[in-house]
Scaffold this active site. Structure first.
Site, PDB file in Angstrom:
ATOM      1  N   ARG A  67     -14.543  17.128  37.657  1.00 40.28           N
ATOM      2  CA  ARG A  67     -13.854  16.878  36.449  1.00 40.28           C
ATOM      3  C   ARG A  67     -13.428  15.434  36.085  1.00 40.28           C
ATOM      4  NH1 ARG A  67      -8.380  16.827  37.319  1.00 40.28           N
ATOM      5  NH2 ARG A  67      -8.363  17.647  39.630  1.00 40.28           N
ATOM      6  N   TYR A  94      -8.937  18.657   8.276  1.00 45.21           N
ATOM      7  CA  TYR A  94      -9.334  19.760   8.805  1.00 45.21           C
ATOM      8  C   TYR A  94      -8.113  20.885   9.096  1.00 45.21           C
ATOM      9  CZ  TYR A  94     -11.350  22.912  12.178  1.00 45.21           C
ATOM     10  OH  TYR A  94     -11.488  23.901  13.368  1.00 45.21           O
ATOM     11  N   ASP A 127     -10.607  10.773  11.460  1.00 45.21           N
ATOM     12  CA  ASP A 127     -11.605  11.618  11.731  1.00 45.21           C
ATOM     13  C   ASP A 127     -13.024  11.372  10.835  1.00 45.21           C
ATOM     14  OD1 ASP A 127     -13.133  14.010  11.672  1.00 45.21           O
ATOM     15  OD2 ASP A 127     -11.372  15.093  11.939  1.00 45.21           O
ATOM     16  N   LYS A 129     -20.705  19.353  14.837  1.00 41.10           N
ATOM     17  CA  LYS A 129     -21.185  19.390  13.632  1.00 41.10           C
ATOM     18  C   LYS A 129     -22.347  18.453  13.608  1.00 41.10           C
ATOM     19  CE  LYS A 129     -17.463  21.839  12.409  1.00 41.10           C
ATOM     20  NZ  LYS A 129     -16.403  21.838  13.466  1.00 41.10           N
TER      21      LYS A 129
END
Length: 364
Positions: A51, A102, A170, A195
């Site tokens: 983790r 978005y 972004d 993406k």
């Protein structure tokens, strides 16, 4: 040539995408960092528990950090990266964000506001003076440029004049190949690495890149404490994909520019939204929502599917989704993610589908 900050030898970003994140350079070492499928590591080394870290994470973060000029932190999705950055907002804090951002980001902001976690003000990122005024004293200014799917472009240089505590960009659509927000005053850059960075429609992944190690450390703490960790195989696939980012982006961008010119002359097209660069564009189709649906149903080479940035051309009517519709996305808007097919083949496919739309709309 675009030189990366701190790259030392002045290497182009396309070179850094290939050469960074390779691990040790000793005889017999693998060229690619292997997938490490272990939840724990022997004591005394760089890694201790799954983790907290993984060699694959480190390699991917080295590449993205080098491209953006900051310290990268990988997450299991783009929205997980967005959520981690928003965790840096104090309880009751305020966020000024692009109203064309978005839909997942806007949905998350609305949910956090409804639960009293923070307050949000949505602004038009193309109205620079209004954005700067709204963001003065805010905890976060959240900018997306170009916006999704309206393709609006913000003046990122001018927006650094705002006095928000954190300036976040972004950069999913433009990628660091076209703009590097950290170099012009941003504090954090986020990507849906699903993406263009990964580029093959086979990975869900996100990444945040901080301007300094202190901010990156805060984001790593959020990742660890919230358990928002990516899988080793997903990171390996994303690292493989980013090696070809420059050539994919160049090819798809060139095709997008060709398609824009041809689309503007078709009778079934009312308008084309295109920022003048990149792999993304949106078409305003005659016949309203039904016309847009007809186009999406009629393509054969392009794929009618959500998401973007893959090697295949994707088309989608965005206003079918509530959060895009309420944001004012036109019912007849079809977002196009341009892929790597030959531009003439993509055009023939779109033109044939648009001819069907034109006949139905009575304009041919």
């Amino acid at each position: 040539m675009v030189e990366a900050a701190g790259s030392g030898d002045g290497a182009d970003l396309s070179t850094l995408a290939v050469t960074l994140g390779r691990g040790e350079h000793l005889p017999g070492d693998p060229v690619n960092v292997p997938v490490v499928l272990s939840s724990t590591f022997r004591g005394g080394g760089r890694f201790s528990y799954g983790r907290e870290g993984n060699p694959g994470w480190e390699a991917f973060e080295e590449v993205v950090g080098g491209l953006e000029g900051g310290a990268a932190v990988v997450f299991p999705s783009g929205l997980a990266a967005v959520r981690a950055v928003l965790e840096l907002v104090p309880v009751g804090g305020n966020v000024v964000a692009a109203n064309g951002a978005y839909s997942g980001t806007r949905r998350l902001l609305a949910d956090l506001e409804q639960r009293g976690r923070l307050s949000t003000r949505l602004v038009d990122v193309t109205d620079t003076s209004t954005v700067v005024g709204a963001a003065d004293g805010a905890d976060v200014l959240w900018v997306e440029s170009p916006t999704n799917p309206m393709m609006e472009v913000a003046d990122l240089h001018a927006l650094r004049a705002a006095t928000a505590r954190l300036y976040v960009v972004d950069n999913t659509f433009a990628t660091p190949l076209l703009q590097r927000p950290l170099s012009i005053g941003a504090d954090v850059v986020v990507h849906s690495a699903t993406k263009l960075l990964s580029g093959h429609s086979d990975v869900v992944l996100g990444v945040a890149v901080a301007r300094d190690e202190s901010l990156a450390s805060e984001l790593r703490q959020v990742r660890s404490e919230h358990g928002a960790i990516p899988g080793p195989m997903e990171v390996f696939l994303a690292l493989r994909g980013i090696r070809t980012l420059a050539v994919r982006f160049e090819r798809a961008s060139a095709t997008a520019a060709i398609l824009v010119e041809r689309l503007r002359g078709h009778p079934a097209v009312e308008g084309v939204l295109y920022p003048g660069f990149g792999t993304m564009l949106s078409i305003l189709v005659r016949g309203g929502g039904p016309g847009a649906d007809r186009l999406c149903a009629s393509v054969q080479l392009a794929v009618n599917a959500t998401s973007l940035g893959g090697v295949e051309t994707l088309v989608e009517r965005r206003a079918q989704y509530h959060w895009d519709a309420v944001a004012g996305v036109p019912a007849n808007l079809v977002r196009v993610s341009v892929g790597l097919e030959h531009p003439d083949d993509v055009w023939r496919d779109l033109a044939r589908a648009l001819d069907e739309v034109a006949v139905a709309a009575g304009v041919r």
